[in-house]
Design an enzyme around this catalytic site. Structure first.
Site, PDB file in Angstrom:
ATOM      1  N   SER A 235      21.968   4.136  69.568  1.00  0.00           N
ATOM      2  CA  SER A 235      22.536   3.386  68.455  1.00  0.00           C
ATOM      3  C   SER A 235      21.473   3.244  67.365  1.00  0.00           C
ATOM      4  CB  SER A 235      23.044   2.025  68.941  1.00  0.00           C
ATOM      5  OG  SER A 235      23.738   1.350  67.925  1.00  0.00           O
ATOM      6  N   ARG A 304      30.590 -10.988  64.863  1.00  0.00           N
ATOM      7  CA  ARG A 304      30.502 -10.328  66.169  1.00  0.00           C
ATOM      8  C   ARG A 304      31.854  -9.765  66.596  1.00  0.00           C
ATOM      9  NH1 ARG A 304      26.452  -7.983  69.023  1.00  0.00           N
ATOM     10  NH2 ARG A 304      26.847  -8.050  71.257  1.00  0.00           N
ATOM     11  N   ASP A 464      33.436   7.427  70.427  1.00  0.00           N
ATOM     12  CA  ASP A 464      32.649   6.516  69.587  1.00  0.00           C
ATOM     13  C   ASP A 464      33.210   6.536  68.164  1.00  0.00           C
ATOM     14  OD1 ASP A 464      30.727   5.072  68.209  1.00  0.00           O
ATOM     15  OD2 ASP A 464      29.034   6.087  69.141  1.00  0.00           O
ATOM     16  N   HIS A 501      31.245   3.444  71.609  1.00  0.00           N
ATOM     17  CA  HIS A 501      29.828   3.355  71.257  1.00  0.00           C
ATOM     18  C   HIS A 501      28.997   2.740  72.387  1.00  0.00           C
ATOM     19  CE1 HIS A 501      26.424   3.345  68.578  1.00  0.00           C
ATOM     20  NE2 HIS A 501      26.256   2.047  68.728  1.00  0.00           N
ATOM     21  N   ASP A 502      29.595   1.837  73.146  1.00  0.00           N
ATOM     22  CA  ASP A 502      28.861   1.164  74.230  1.00  0.00           C
ATOM     23  C   ASP A 502      28.602   2.066  75.437  1.00  0.00           C
ATOM     24  OD1 ASP A 502      28.448  -1.192  72.956  1.00  0.00           O
ATOM     25  OD2 ASP A 502      29.912  -2.362  74.084  1.00  0.00           O
TER      26      ASP A 502
END
Length: 521
Positions: A235, A304, A464, A501-502
């Site tokens: 990232s 968040r 992603d 993405h994680d």
């Protein structure tokens, strides 16, 4: 209760006239915003009062908003606690610390007269000091990538570090830092400015990825590590890993960039901009001078939640949540109702007091500014040269060079907003004039030339949406075009990973396996 906009007029109206932007803000340290003295009436009590008063006038009862009640209750409790000191403390436990007494010049002209870099390490540094791996973090991560004897809590890459793991501590000495600008021990906006003994807040200078990397290499200098076995990151860390190789090609033997990019693209910039806007619109943000008061936890929660939407993938959420509601027996509500809504609400609530809001602003902006293209690098080199006198002034013990007022911000909003313009009719073109999507921009090729001889692993994930797989293909193609014949490019399809993405945090088999194999080559 949300304060009226006029509540802040006495503090800010004179400092921020239209078209003006001052570098510093004078905020009385003992001044508490007026709204902190207002009685906070829970919104559900207000709704009950309204319902009672208008029982004969309304066709339907007033809705309840427990999600807003929770935010207001949190504000009320933080209001009381803020009188005894800053809230919260932003810490993750014991870590090592490197303190540089030498000033550092930042890319856009700011200077930190001294700074701290919080770090942790695992494994043993060889006598030759040639087995060190620098592990770069994502945006909001601390240096605690793996548990230590002093801090046994699991780290954010716990399963990836250790004996026989991808970052094998039987072979490598692994170092992870909290970036400058962060809030987990490294110098950032919440740190004390040695010049005046007050927190930097939004007097902290603008940062870049390269600034963070230069600070990390000050730490390596202090440890006597002249050359890294590898620079590894995911990232934002994937961006830093590339930057480390470009800035210090003679000091980096290998580069691993996972779910990163060589320059930030509009979609990710837009998402981070939105997060910053909702945070800065929180009245508790107070233009960054909230320390010792109620932090902008509401804005942080929303920021968040927006970020979390970009961290995972639609297919994964379809499997985990579908269209299920948290409690189908109850009527629908405007507060979190569907399972996916409760998941986002929990993610935001958990994070809103774990990370310094100003750090989120500065570090995310540094991500937006990232561009390894040659044109941008040349421009920054010119700016650094123009500001070199500032650094020398600090070295000579003279503080800020020249008239500080000359550094006032000249940024203004455009008079007219952007408007879509009608595009001219498409013109038929032969195949030769159509750009080849596999051909990287010449500017980026020139910018990555320093990595021409550095073995590189570039890994992307098809699911992603924040750093799409085409951005990792762009890195790999650019490195190859720059003359690098030792580029390993891996793209995980959705069958291998639905985590978006994680994935870099969760997929030990595919991500960890690729890293382990590459480092052993």
């Amino acid at each position: 209760m949300v304060p009226a906009a006029s509540s802040f007029a006495p503090i800010f109206s004179r400092k921020f006239a239209p078209g003006a932007c001052k570098k510093s803000v004078q905020v009385p340290q003992n001044h508490l915003p007026q709204y902190l003295s207002f009685p906070l009436v829970p919104r559900n009590a207000q709704a009950a009062q309204v319902a009672q008063q208008e029982q004969l006038e309304s066709s339907n009862p007033a809705l309840s908003f427990p999600c807003l009640d929770a935010v207001e209750s949190r504000s009320a409790s933080l209001s009381r606690r803020s009188l005894s000191g800053p809230e919260p403390s932003y810490t993750t436990g014991h870590h090592l610390n490197f303190h540089s007494q030498q000033p550092i010049l930042l890319d856009w002209g700011g200077v930190l007269p001294e700074f701290d870099v919080a770090y942790e390490a695992w494994g043993t540094l060889s006598e030759e000091k040639d087995n060190a791996i620098l592990l770069h973090t994502g945006l909001s991560a601390s240096s605690h990538a793996h548990s230590t004897e002093a801090n046994p809590q699991p780290g954010w890459w716990e399963k990836f570090i250790g004996p026989g793991k991808p970052l094998d501590t039987d072979k490598y000495f692994v170092i992870c830092t909290n970036v400058i600008g962060g809030c987990y021990g490294s110098t950032g906006p919440s740190s004390i400015d040695p010049a005046n003994g007050e927190r930097y807040a939004t007097r902290f200078p603008i940062l870049t990825m390269e600034d963070m990397v230069r600070a990390q290499f000050r730490l390596l200098d202090n440890l006597g590590i002249e050359k890294l076995y590898a620079s590894v990151g995911s990232s934002m860390g994937g961006m830093q890993s590339l930057a480390a190789g470009v800035l210090f090609p003679d000091r980096v033997s290998r580069v691993v960039s996972i779910s990163g990019c060589a320059r930030s693209h509009p979609y990710s910039i837009a998402m981070r901009h939105t997060q910053r806007q909702v945070l800065m619109m929180d009245p508790n943000w107070a233009r960054g001078f909230y320390y010792g008061r109620v932090p902008p936890h509401g804005g942080m929660k929303l920021a968040r939640e927006i970020a979390t939407v970009t961290y995972r993938s639609g297919p994964e959420w379809e499997q985990r949540f579908g269209r299920r509601r948290a409690d189908p027996s109850r009527p629908p509500a405007l507060c979190p109702d569907f399972l996916i809504e409760t998941y986002l609400d929990h993610a935001g609530e958990k994070f809103c007091l774990e990370y310094d809001p100003n750090s989120l602003l500065y570090v995310s902006k540094a991500m937006d500014l990232f561009d390894l293209g040659q044109e941008h690098r040349n421009r920054i080199s010119t700016v650094r040269q123009e500001n070199s006198g500032k650094l020398q002034a600090f070295v000579d013990g003279k503080g800020i060079a020249g008239d500080a007022s000359s550094d006032s911000c000249s940024l203004t909003l455009p008079d007219l907003p952007y408007e879509e313009k009608e595009q001219p009719a498409a013109v038929e073109a032969d195949a030769a004039s159509v750009p080849d999507p596999t051909e990287p921009p010449a500017d980026l090729v020139a910018g990555l030339k320093p990595l021409a001889n550095t073995p590189a692993l570039v890994l992307g994930v098809a699911s992603d949406i924040l750093f799409p797989a085409w951005q990792q293909r762009e890195i790999a193609n650019t490195l190859k075009r720059a003359g690098n014949e030792r580029v390993t490019h891996i793209e995980l399809d959705e069958e291998k990973s639905l985590f978006g993405h994680d994935t870099f945090l969760l997929d030990l088999e595919n991500v960890g396996g690729a890293v382990k194999k590459f480092l052993e080559q």
